[in-house]
Design a protein around this motif. Structure first.
Motif, PDB file in Angstrom:
ATOM      1  N   SER A 209      40.002 108.154  69.499  1.00 30.24           N
ATOM      2  CA  SER A 209      39.982 107.319  68.515  1.00 30.24           C
ATOM      3  C   SER A 209      40.701 107.873  67.443  1.00 30.24           C
ATOM      4  CB  SER A 209      38.367 106.912  68.278  1.00 30.24           C
ATOM      5  OG  SER A 209      38.014 105.853  68.951  1.00 30.24           O
ATOM      6  N   LEU A 210      40.304 109.079  67.343  1.00 31.65           N
ATOM      7  CA  LEU A 210      40.770 109.706  66.089  1.00 31.65           C
ATOM      8  C   LEU A 210      42.297 109.843  66.234  1.00 31.65           C
ATOM      9  CD1 LEU A 210      38.287 112.651  65.434  1.00 31.65           C
ATOM     10  CD2 LEU A 210      38.498 110.701  64.433  1.00 31.65           C
ATOM     11  N   LEU A 211      43.017 110.076  67.422  1.00 25.34           N
ATOM     12  CA  LEU A 211      44.245 110.055  67.618  1.00 25.34           C
ATOM     13  C   LEU A 211      45.034 108.733  67.186  1.00 25.34           C
ATOM     14  CD1 LEU A 211      44.913 112.411  70.622  1.00 25.34           C
ATOM     15  CD2 LEU A 211      45.016 113.165  68.459  1.00 25.34           C
ATOM     16  N   THR A 212      44.601 107.828  67.755  1.00 23.43           N
ATOM     17  CA  THR A 212      44.934 106.285  67.571  1.00 23.43           C
ATOM     18  C   THR A 212      44.862 106.115  66.095  1.00 23.43           C
ATOM     19  OG1 THR A 212      43.895 105.867  69.792  1.00 23.43           O
ATOM     20  CG2 THR A 212      44.423 103.955  68.495  1.00 23.43           C
ATOM     21  N   MET A 213      43.427 106.257  65.694  1.00 21.62           N
ATOM     22  CA  MET A 213      43.553 106.104  64.041  1.00 21.62           C
ATOM     23  C   MET A 213      44.435 106.861  63.040  1.00 21.62           C
ATOM     24  SD  MET A 213      41.404 103.815  63.469  1.00 21.62           S
ATOM     25  CE  MET A 213      41.860 103.143  64.734  1.00 21.62           C
ATOM     26  N   PHE A 214      45.040 107.978  63.700  1.00 23.92           N
ATOM     27  CA  PHE A 214      45.663 109.056  62.779  1.00 23.92           C
ATOM     28  C   PHE A 214      47.205 108.328  62.778  1.00 23.92           C
ATOM     29  CE2 PHE A 214      49.124 112.097  62.477  1.00 23.92           C
ATOM     30  CZ  PHE A 214      48.987 112.767  61.259  1.00 23.92           C
ATOM     31  N   VAL A 215      47.577 107.632  64.017  1.00 24.86           N
ATOM     32  CA  VAL A 215      48.771 107.085  64.253  1.00 24.86           C
ATOM     33  C   VAL A 215      48.936 105.867  63.275  1.00 24.86           C
ATOM     34  CG1 VAL A 215      50.224 105.886  65.592  1.00 24.86           C
ATOM     35  CG2 VAL A 215      49.283 107.794  66.572  1.00 24.86           C
ATOM     36  N   ARG A 275      51.499 103.614  79.517  1.00 19.37           N
ATOM     37  CA  ARG A 275      50.321 102.773  79.206  1.00 19.37           C
ATOM     38  C   ARG A 275      49.071 103.797  78.758  1.00 19.37           C
ATOM     39  NH1 ARG A 275      48.281  98.540  82.974  1.00 19.37           N
ATOM     40  NH2 ARG A 275      49.280  97.096  81.897  1.00 19.37           N
ATOM     41  N   SER A 276      48.204 103.237  78.172  1.00 20.05           N
ATOM     42  CA  SER A 276      47.116 104.006  77.711  1.00 20.05           C
ATOM     43  C   SER A 276      47.104 105.210  76.920  1.00 20.05           C
ATOM     44  CB  SER A 276      46.271 104.029  79.187  1.00 20.05           C
ATOM     45  OG  SER A 276      45.558 105.174  79.026  1.00 20.05           O
ATOM     46  N   VAL A 277      48.154 105.188  76.220  1.00 19.14           N
ATOM     47  CA  VAL A 277      48.249 106.452  75.067  1.00 19.14           C
ATOM     48  C   VAL A 277      47.931 105.952  73.892  1.00 19.14           C
ATOM     49  CG1 VAL A 277      49.782 107.592  76.835  1.00 19.14           C
ATOM     50  CG2 VAL A 277      50.730 105.983  74.895  1.00 19.14           C
ATOM     51  N   PRO A 278      47.422 106.903  72.893  1.00 18.66           N
ATOM     52  CA  PRO A 278      47.115 106.789  71.669  1.00 18.66           C
ATOM     53  C   PRO A 278      48.241 106.386  70.847  1.00 18.66           C
ATOM     54  CG  PRO A 278      46.315 108.882  72.383  1.00 18.66           C
ATOM     55  CD  PRO A 278      47.072 108.411  73.417  1.00 18.66           C
ATOM     56  N   MET A 358      44.083 100.672  77.723  1.00 13.47           N
ATOM     57  CA  MET A 358      43.184 101.848  77.477  1.00 13.47           C
ATOM     58  C   MET A 358      41.841 101.933  78.131  1.00 13.47           C
ATOM     59  SD  MET A 358      44.220 102.760  73.561  1.00 13.47           S
ATOM     60  CE  MET A 358      44.317 104.634  73.723  1.00 13.47           C
ATOM     61  N   VAL A 359      41.591 100.979  79.246  1.00 11.48           N
ATOM     62  CA  VAL A 359      40.451 100.921  79.890  1.00 11.48           C
ATOM     63  C   VAL A 359      40.141 101.848  81.100  1.00 11.48           C
ATOM     64  CG1 VAL A 359      39.561  98.668  79.255  1.00 11.48           C
ATOM     65  CG2 VAL A 359      41.353  98.740  81.104  1.00 11.48           C
ATOM     66  N   ALA A 360      41.334 102.711  81.093  1.00  8.33           N
ATOM     67  CA  ALA A 360      41.399 103.544  82.362  1.00  8.33           C
ATOM     68  C   ALA A 360      40.253 104.484  82.297  1.00  8.33           C
ATOM     69  CB  ALA A 360      42.710 104.202  82.624  1.00  8.33           C
ATOM     70  N   PHE A 361      39.811 105.012  83.359  1.00  8.05           N
ATOM     71  CA  PHE A 361      38.677 105.863  83.513  1.00  8.05           C
ATOM     72  C   PHE A 361      39.307 107.278  83.342  1.00  8.05           C
ATOM     73  CE2 PHE A 361      36.370 108.920  86.223  1.00  8.05           C
ATOM     74  CZ  PHE A 361      35.204 108.950  85.725  1.00  8.05           C
ATOM     75  N   PHE A 370      50.621 111.490  73.284  1.00  7.56           N
ATOM     76  CA  PHE A 370      51.353 110.810  74.593  1.00  7.56           C
ATOM     77  C   PHE A 370      50.413 111.376  75.744  1.00  7.56           C
ATOM     78  CE2 PHE A 370      54.570 110.931  71.717  1.00  7.56           C
ATOM     79  CZ  PHE A 370      55.112 109.699  71.848  1.00  7.56           C
ATOM     80  N   ASP A 371      49.146 111.579  75.660  1.00  6.40           N
ATOM     81  CA  ASP A 371      48.052 111.781  76.473  1.00  6.40           C
ATOM     82  C   ASP A 371      47.132 110.523  76.880  1.00  6.40           C
ATOM     83  OD1 ASP A 371      47.598 113.710  78.518  1.00  6.40           O
ATOM     84  OD2 ASP A 371      45.974 114.708  77.325  1.00  6.40           O
ATOM     85  N   SER A 372      47.029 110.340  78.104  1.00  4.51           N
ATOM     86  CA  SER A 372      45.951 109.323  78.630  1.00  4.51           C
ATOM     87  C   SER A 372      44.684 109.437  77.811  1.00  4.51           C
ATOM     88  CB  SER A 372      45.806 109.243  79.833  1.00  4.51           C
ATOM     89  OG  SER A 372      46.977 108.695  80.556  1.00  4.51           O
ATOM     90  N   ALA A 373      44.127 108.324  77.058  1.00  2.31           N
ATOM     91  CA  ALA A 373      42.938 108.304  76.336  1.00  2.31           C
ATOM     92  C   ALA A 373      42.416 106.932  76.300  1.00  2.31           C
ATOM     93  CB  ALA A 373      43.284 108.702  75.005  1.00  2.31           C
ATOM     94  N   THR A 374      41.184 106.994  75.971  1.00  4.11           N
ATOM     95  CA  THR A 374      40.392 105.944  75.786  1.00  4.11           C
ATOM     96  C   THR A 374      39.887 106.082  74.362  1.00  4.11           C
ATOM     97  OG1 THR A 374      38.870 104.219  76.556  1.00  4.11           O
ATOM     98  CG2 THR A 374      38.325 106.560  76.623  1.00  4.11           C
ATOM     99  N   VAL A 375      39.417 104.924  73.853  1.00  2.00           N
ATOM    100  CA  VAL A 375      38.815 104.802  72.253  1.00  2.00           C
ATOM    101  C   VAL A 375      37.318 104.485  72.251  1.00  2.00           C
ATOM    102  CG1 VAL A 375      40.981 104.614  71.043  1.00  2.00           C
ATOM    103  CG2 VAL A 375      39.562 102.677  71.947  1.00  2.00           C
TER     104      VAL A 375
END
Lengths: 424, 462
Positions: A209-215, A275-278, A358-361, A370-375
């Protein structure tokens, strides 16, 4: 004359009914507010009631005999041996020690009490302290999720207890002797997602979440402010700028899931981003929050009085200097509050992120854009859909963390507004 | 080199250029007798050079990063031996993901054909080359453009006006991004929608009363994919939205009336932020509440009354959605009611009307168009709301008006069709985009009408 009197009489009679109506109308208003506030209170009470147990973990303290022969291990510094060794056996033996009257036949039942990850804890401890081999140590381990559920929710109808009567009796005994305890759940704040509820944590989702919010912040704030400045200060009054305005207002009301479709089609399918990256999440949320930021920034610019502009122009500043040196600093507090509110919306957004994968486990804590993440909200969604009841309390606890973030962001916005607001 | 580092490098180069141009402008000013003989302040010469250096480099960087993946993919696919060239787009994407898995080491080389292993090697090589090329290009563009900018620093040059006009264009570009976003939305959904209608006939989509994209119902259906009739989805969406409106409109409107006409300043000051908290709660939380608390409660209540109710009901989803929309309706109505001039109230009260009569007979009619606009915006929001319905409404496409049954909505289907494994040319995936297009059009129409109405009537009393 009788006419007048009867009319006055009529009015008097109807007055009561009218006042009754007035009171009723007022009561409806109060009722409406009561309904809304009751919904708010119920929601919070429900989440807190479901989730406060998520902040507790159940542990068992055991005297583990670290016998090399039992573990098939004679050199803990050897990586291959560590990998092959049996770390479950000493745990079971230690547990059987603590349970009076336990026989070899109960072995399977007893082994179901300890967490599958407890052996990993033991292995890591031995790896760090090779000299422990051959000694007896008092150590604390996570219990099995079923034990956790039993200890926390024994009388609760909403939870099904999976332990059988025999196991329940053992656990009761251990609780009485103080060996099984509940304590603050640090795992919840330091771990990533897991299939095992007692091991699942929110750190991965929080970092995501923090990485996504930063972007989102880095892109949407400057772009939003620049767009607002253009529209408010430089835009000529023509069809095209009208069109931009209509567009921005429309985008503010477009369903968020449409932005997910856009992200999927453009960023992932067209540009071939992963897919699924911040980064992609941040881009989608940027497009989504931009209208909010632009609209609030424009309001902030509008509220700067013309006298400021005129004064600056009067001493020979160019239009751009007026805007950048005088209007922008004065409008900044309003822009900041608007942006914080926009960011809070983006932080709680889930639907568009589902579409970009971003629903990946994801078990690991992401360590880059650029690392797979979820929020966090998606983590809540994933846990809420899990059939295991123990995940429900985790989801509620995660919601509490999310709400804490959001409320503090909104409080910050209100504080900023109060603190920096200026009346002209 | 990572794109992020490259970005940083470009910024640094631009800053260096700034420093040089700043110094040069000062140096040029010296023999003239000080900077007051320059056309602009030294700062502007520096800023101009920095913009010259940074902007082209960043544009090159962005374009490269955007299209690098596609170009490399095409090159890799083109280099495959003719017998293993994939037929459809679905196969191609499957093959590509296999190749990139081999390249990243996730899939051991021993498990795949030689041709794929070769392709993976080629992919790695191309990526390497592309990265080097990009770095070289971006840096040389930054240096070259910066140098040109530096060379052109002259005392007579009006650097300030140039910087300002570049800035103005930048600001314009940011504003135009809104249009670009809309265009992006339209193109992304339109393109796939057209492809969808290439596979599924128009009439089936619009008039079909069966929705089951996963299984085929009849033998003659396209590619044995399933049925794509959107009527049950739209009735489901409308049912849930209607329930939400039945909750949100009276409660929101009445609380707005009470807060703006009756409540003391203190009550208003505490209740309003509390109501706004409802708007700040993430929708996933509402979904959680609806799915795990409200839906079981409703189904228990119904079964204790002897009525059949699904465990996921339209009522649960719609009711909770209504709660979510309350603050939206109330703040919009509040605005509109406050915009009605005080003189209308005073006039009515002076004639002896009670406050509620004034409200009902004078203010409400005056505010009605604005309130309608607000309600339409709320409807649009209800139609597009996703998380609550995904979590609480169910997946079964029922053509029903019974609020106790599970229904599904357009947004739920978009999410279910696009999460999980998918291939990009099947009717299933494309159907999600077609639904997205319908959703976009429906909400767009509502928004345009609503925004028009709200704007028109808000200005009437000004």
């Amino acid at each position: 004359m009788t006419d007048h009197r009867s009319q006055a009489e009529l009015v008097r009679q109807s007055l009561k009914a009218r006042y009754r109506k007035e009171r009723r109308f007022r009561a409806y208003g109060i009722l409406a507010i009561a309904i809304a506030l009751a919904a708010l209170v119920t929601l919070f009470a429900d989440i807190i009631g479901k989730g406060y147990t998520g902040f507790a973990k159940t542990t068992v303290t055991l005297e583990v005999d670290l016998d090399g022969e039992v573990m098939y291990l004679d050199d803990p510094t050897d990586k291959r041996q560590l990998k092959m060794a049996d770390f479950v056996e000493p745990l079971i033996l230690a547990l059987m020690e603590e349970i009076p009257g336990a026989t070899e036949d109960d072995r399977d039942l007893i082994s179901e009490l300890i967490n599958p990850y407890a052996s990993v804890t033991l292995r890591d401890a031995l790896k760090d302290n090779p000299e422990w081999l051959g000694t007896t140590r008092t150590m604390t381990f996570l219990t099995h999720t079923d034990v956790d559920v039993y200890v926390k929710h024994a009388g609760d109808e909403g939870y099904s207890i999976k332990l059988n009567d025999q196991q329940q009796a053992w656990v009761d005994e251990l609780v009485e002797r103080g060996l099984v305890e509940t304590s603050f759940n640090d795992v919840f704040f330091s771990g990533g997602d897991s299939r095992d509820p007692s091991k699942a944590g929110i750190l991965g989702a929080v970092v995501g979440s923090l990485l996504t919010m930063f972007v989102t912040l880095v892109l949407s704030f400057p772009i939003g402010v620049a767009a607002a400045i253009y529209l408010e200060e430089f835009a000529p009054q023509n069809k095209f700028t009208d069109f931009i305005e209509v567009n921005i207002n429309n985008l503010a009301a477009v369903p968020s899931i449409i932005f997910g479709l856009l992200g999927l089609a453009v960023f992932i399918n067209l540009f071939g981003m992963p897919r699924s990256v911040p980064v992609v999440g941040g881009l989608v949320l940027t497009l989504m929050t931009l209208p909010t930021i632009i609209i609030s920034s424009r309001a902030a610019i509008k509220s700067v009085p013309p006298s400021i502009r005129e004064a600056a122009e009067g001493i020979g500043a160019s239009k751009m200097q007026v805007v950048l040196h005088h209007v922008l600093p004065l409008a900044m507090p309003g822009m900041l509050t608007g942006s914080i509110i926009g960011m809070a919306q983006a932080l709680g957004e889930t639907a568009p992120l589902l579409l970009i994968g971003m629903v990946a486990f994801i078990v690991d804590v992401p360590d880059g854009f650029f690392d797979s993440a979820t929020v966090l909200p998606v983590q809540v969604f994933l846990w809420a859909g899990s059939p295991e009841l123990a995940f429900i309390e985790r989801a509620s606890a995660a919601i509490m963390v999310l709400l804490a973030f959001l409320i503090s962001m909104n409080a910050l916005a209100i504080w900023l507004r109060k603190r920096l607001e200026r009346r002209w | 080199m990572q794109p992020a580092n490259l970005l940083l490098l470009t910024v640094v180069l631009a800053l260096i250029t700034y420093g040089f141009a700043y110094a040069r402008s000062r140096a040029l000013a010296m023999p003239l007798g000080g900077i007051r003989h320059l056309k602009s302040l030294p700062f502007y010469y520096g800023a101009r050079a920095a913009l010259w250096s940074g902007i082209p480099a960043l544009i090159v960087l962005a374009l490269w990063a955007a299209f690098e993946g596609k170009v490399i993919q095409t090159l890799v696919l083109g280099s495959l031996p003719p017998d293993s060239v994939p037929q459809g787009a679905g196969q191609a994407s499957l093959l590509l993901s296999k190749i990139s898995n081999v390249a990243s080491g996730a899939l051991p080389v021993g498990f795949v054909d030689q041709s794929i292993a070769d392709a993976a090697e080629r992919l790695k090589g191309l990526r390497e080359q592309s990265r080097m090329l990009m770095t070289a290009l971006v840096i040389s563009v930054a240096v070259l453009a910066g140098f040109l900018g530096w060379l052109r620093v002259r005392p007579k040059l009006n650097a300030r006006s140039q910087v300002e006009s570049i800035l103005k264009w930048l600001f314009f570009a940011c504003a135009a991004l809104a249009i670009l976003t809309t265009v992006g939305i339209i193109f992304s959904v339109a393109y796939e929608t057209v492809r969808f209608f290439g596979q599924v006939p128009f009439t089936e989509f619009f008039f079909g009363s069966q929705w089951s994209p996963q299984t085929a119902l009849r033998a003659d259906q396209v590619a044995a994919e399933g049925a794509f009739g959107m009527i049950p989805l739209f009735t489901g969406t409308l049912l849930i939205s209607a329930i939400a409106m039945i909750v949100a409109v009276p409660v929101g409107l009445m609380s707005a009336i009470y807060l703006s006409e009756y409540a003391s300043k203190r009550v208003r000051g505490t209740v309003k932020p509390l109501l706004e908290m409802l708007a700040g709660i993430p929708t996933v939380v509402y979904g959680f509440f609806a799915a795990l608390t409200v839906a079981p409660f409703i189904s228990d209540l119904a079964s204790s009354l002897g009525i059949d109710a699904a465990s996921q009901s339209a009522l649960a989803a719609g009711g909770v959605m209504g709660i979510m929309i309350i603050p939206f309706v109330s703040s919009l109505s509040d605005d509109v009611i406050n915009a009605v001039p005080q003189s209308l109230r005073d006039g009515s009260l002076a004639l002896g009307a009670t406050q509620s009569e004034t409200m009902k007979k004078v203010i409400f009619p005056a505010a009605l168009p604005g309130i309608m606009g607000g309600v339409l915006l709320a409807v649009s929001r209800a139609i597009g709301e996703t998380m609550i319905v995904v979590m609480a409404a169910g997946l079964a496409a029922n053509l029903t008006a019974n609020p106790l049954e599970a229904v599904t909505t357009v947004t739920v289907q978009i999410v279910t069709l696009l999460t999980g494994d998918q291939e990009f040319d099947s009717a299933k995936t494309l159907a999600a985009f077609a639904l997205g297009a319908m959703l976009f059009l429906a909400t767009l129409l509502l928004n345009i009408i609503a925004l028009r109405i709200v704007r028109k009537y808000r200005e009437q009393y000004d």
